[in-house]
Write an enzyme that holds these catalytic residues in place. Sequence first.
Site, PDB file in Angstrom:
ATOM      1  N   CYS A 142       0.837  -1.207   0.000  1.00  0.00           N
ATOM      2  CA  CYS A 142       0.000   0.000   0.000  1.00  0.00           C
ATOM      3  C   CYS A 142       0.870   1.255   0.000  1.00  0.00           C
ATOM      4  O   CYS A 142       1.408   1.644   1.032  1.00  0.00           O
ATOM      5  CB  CYS A 142      -0.909  -0.007   1.234  1.00  0.00           C
ATOM      6  SG  CYS A 142      -1.937   1.457   1.362  1.00  0.00           S
ATOM      7  N   CYS A 145      -0.365   4.113   2.229  1.00  0.00           N
ATOM      8  CA  CYS A 145      -0.132   3.932   3.670  1.00  0.00           C
ATOM      9  C   CYS A 145       1.345   4.127   4.022  1.00  0.00           C
ATOM     10  O   CYS A 145       1.671   4.763   5.014  1.00  0.00           O
ATOM     11  CB  CYS A 145      -0.546   2.528   4.118  1.00  0.00           C
ATOM     12  SG  CYS A 145      -2.003   1.870   3.324  1.00  0.00           S
ATOM     13  N   ASP A 146       2.236   3.539   3.231  1.00  0.00           N
ATOM     14  CA  ASP A 146       3.653   3.476   3.625  1.00  0.00           C
ATOM     15  C   ASP A 146       4.575   4.427   2.852  1.00  0.00           C
ATOM     16  O   ASP A 146       5.714   4.656   3.270  1.00  0.00           O
ATOM     17  CB  ASP A 146       4.172   2.031   3.438  1.00  0.00           C
ATOM     18  CG  ASP A 146       3.389   1.052   4.296  1.00  0.00           C
ATOM     19  OD1 ASP A 146       2.917   1.463   5.374  1.00  0.00           O
ATOM     20  OD2 ASP A 146       3.232  -0.109   3.885  1.00  0.00           O
TER      21      ASP A 146
END
Length: 314
Positions: A142, A145-146
Amino acid sequence: MFNIDMEGVDFEKTYDLIVLGGGPTAIGCAIYAARFALNVLIVGKTFGGLIATTHLVENYPGIVSTSGQGLMDMFKEHMNSLSIPYISDEIRSIEKADDHFILHSFFQKFKAKSVVIATGSERKKLGIPGEEDFAGRGVSYCATCDGPFYKDKIVCVVGGSDSAAKEALFLSQNVKKVYIIYRGEEIRAEPINKKRVEKNHKIEIIYRTNIVEIKGDNTVKSVIFDNGTEFEIDGVFIEVGSVPNSDIAKHIGIRTNDKGEIIINRKSETNLPGVFAAGDVADAPFKQVITGVAEGVIAAYSAFSYVSEMNIEY
Ligand SMILES: Cc1cc2nc3c(=O)[nH]c(=O)nc-3n(C[C@H](O)[C@H](O)[C@H](O)COP(=O)(O)OP(=O)(O)OC[C@H]3O[C@@H](n4cnc5c(N)ncnc54)[C@H](O)[C@@H]3O)c2cc1C
């Protein structure tokens, strides 16, 4: 992120319809079900689904541009306006009782006359050495997200789909360089995203190449290509498709295709009367928010017809 409200959830009641999933398909389905005056409950493992992990949605009609999270905020507002109860839980199995279904989670049981399965899919893994060892330490599924952890680093995105292109575009805002590693001849992104990738000086595509190993110490340091080359990299973002979350359907005898997707007809019916399916978990060839919502809405109508028929006393 979301304020999940268990108020209004009745564990004793037999709902007209329980919708499994917390993504756009489930919410779209429940909105229509509520408007058909069905007693509906949504049971979802996480609210928002896959789309909430992407940074840019520009193809949902009526909304020119928003984030996946922004879109799901709007879905949530619509759901709340109809006072639809939502419970955050994972359904482990479905059991057929006389004229209803019992849905089992770890700690709870829910009862419903009809069920819509909108459980989406999980990201596919590469299944290569190092992938599991470095998950969360340089291997990610992701970018939204990261990605922010990789400021000024060199990363790669594995895959050649539109999603892979979008992940690379998102990462390019922060990192020094993004390589798209793709086994094919040409990436399969939407033309607009393909053009954006081609114009972006931070993105470079390496074609006809597979990663066979991910190496490092505490974190990822390099990948090995299938031609034997070792390539230095700080992060590997894997975007190679998904596997449908259809195990609970299979266990109750619902038919799936060779990809594990639930086979549905144009009424979103499965082969088991009273159980419907929609969205990424079902067997449509093209999977987007709009297609999932459309199937979910059809499933709501079919569930309404099914429950109405059940309630008629002959
Ligand atoms: C990087 C990326 C970018 C994308 N960009 C776009 C885009 O721009 N536009 C677009 O239209 N589409 C886009 N998509 C596709 C879109 O995300 C999916 O088509 C859509 O999210 C499918 O919705 P769904 O509700 O069917 O499934 P999902 O979104 O996968 O939701 C499934 C839900 O079910 C829950 N669940 C799973 N198992 C259980 C269980 N046993 N019990 C209870 N709940 C369960 C999950 O927690 C999840 O909340 C993108 C996808 C990716 C990966």
